[in-house]
Scaffold this motif. Structure first.
Motif, PDB file in Angstrom:
ATOM      1  N   GLU A  79       0.828  -1.206   0.000  1.00 54.67           N
ATOM      2  CA  GLU A  79       0.000   0.000   0.000  1.00 54.67           C
ATOM      3  C   GLU A  79       0.864   1.258   0.000  1.00 54.67           C
ATOM      4  N   GLY A  80       1.934   1.254   0.777  1.00 51.83           N
ATOM      5  CA  GLY A  80       2.831   2.402   0.815  1.00 51.83           C
ATOM      6  C   GLY A  80       3.510   2.646  -0.520  1.00 51.83           C
ATOM      7  N   ARG A  81       3.957   1.582  -1.161  1.00 49.55           N
ATOM      8  CA  ARG A  81       4.585   1.720  -2.486  1.00 49.55           C
ATOM      9  C   ARG A  81       3.583   2.228  -3.514  1.00 49.55           C
ATOM     10  N   ASP A  82       2.376   1.683  -3.484  1.00 49.72           N
ATOM     11  CA  ASP A  82       1.345   2.132  -4.426  1.00 49.72           C
ATOM     12  C   ASP A  82       1.015   3.604  -4.216  1.00 49.72           C
ATOM     13  N   GLU A  83       0.905   4.011  -2.968  1.00 48.54           N
ATOM     14  CA  GLU A  83       0.592   5.405  -2.654  1.00 48.54           C
ATOM     15  C   GLU A  83       1.724   6.332  -3.101  1.00 48.54           C
ATOM     16  N   ALA A  84       2.956   5.915  -2.871  1.00 42.15           N
ATOM     17  CA  ALA A  84       4.109   6.726  -3.299  1.00 42.15           C
ATOM     18  C   ALA A  84       4.152   6.843  -4.821  1.00 42.15           C
ATOM     19  N   LYS A  85       3.813   5.769  -5.504  1.00 44.77           N
ATOM     20  CA  LYS A  85       3.810   5.785  -6.967  1.00 44.77           C
ATOM     21  C   LYS A  85       2.754   6.746  -7.489  1.00 44.77           C
ATOM     22  N   VAL A  86       1.561   6.705  -6.908  1.00 45.42           N
ATOM     23  CA  VAL A  86       0.479   7.602  -7.324  1.00 45.42           C
ATOM     24  C   VAL A  86       0.876   9.056  -7.074  1.00 45.42           C
ATOM     25  N   LYS A  87       1.475   9.324  -5.914  1.00 43.45           N
ATOM     26  CA  LYS A  87       1.896  10.691  -5.604  1.00 43.45           C
ATOM     27  C   LYS A  87       2.945  11.183  -6.583  1.00 43.45           C
TER      28      LYS A  87
END
Length: 103
Positions: A79-87
């Motif tokens: 989830e953290g990686r996905d969120e960082a990618k979206v940001k």
């Protein structure tokens, strides 16, 4: 040697060391502390927190407990990686005239 080589042969240091039972992995904990890597440990209540940055207390003698903890950590990491990618994908680009002066 591959399993016991420590952190020195890595191209870059990890952002975090995740440990199940810090008593068993005392050498890795000391090496992480020496190099400034935070340690997240899943440990029994009798664990020594000296080399642990973040301690999660649980039963490291039960496979179900360890599996539950690892599943939660895997989910949080994804989830953290996905969120960082979206940001990073939605970050607005600066106009060319504003970036030219910062080179």
């Amino acid at each position: 040697e591959m399993l016991l080589g420590g952190l020195e042969p890595l191209n870059r240091l990890p952002d975090l060391l995740l440990v199940i039972d810090p008593e068993v992995h005392a050498t890795a904990n000391r090496e992480a502390k020496r190099t400034g890597i935070p340690v997240l440990a899943f440990a029994n209540t009798d664990a020594d927190p000296d080399y642990v940055t973040h301690l999660v207390v649980g039963n490291t003698n039960a496979r179900k407990s360890i599996a539950w903890f690892c599943d939660k950590m895997e989910t949080a990491i994804r989830e953290g990686r996905d969120e960082a990618k979206v940001k990073s994908e939605t970050r607005p680009e600066l106009p060319a005239d504003e970036t030219a002066g910062n080179a």
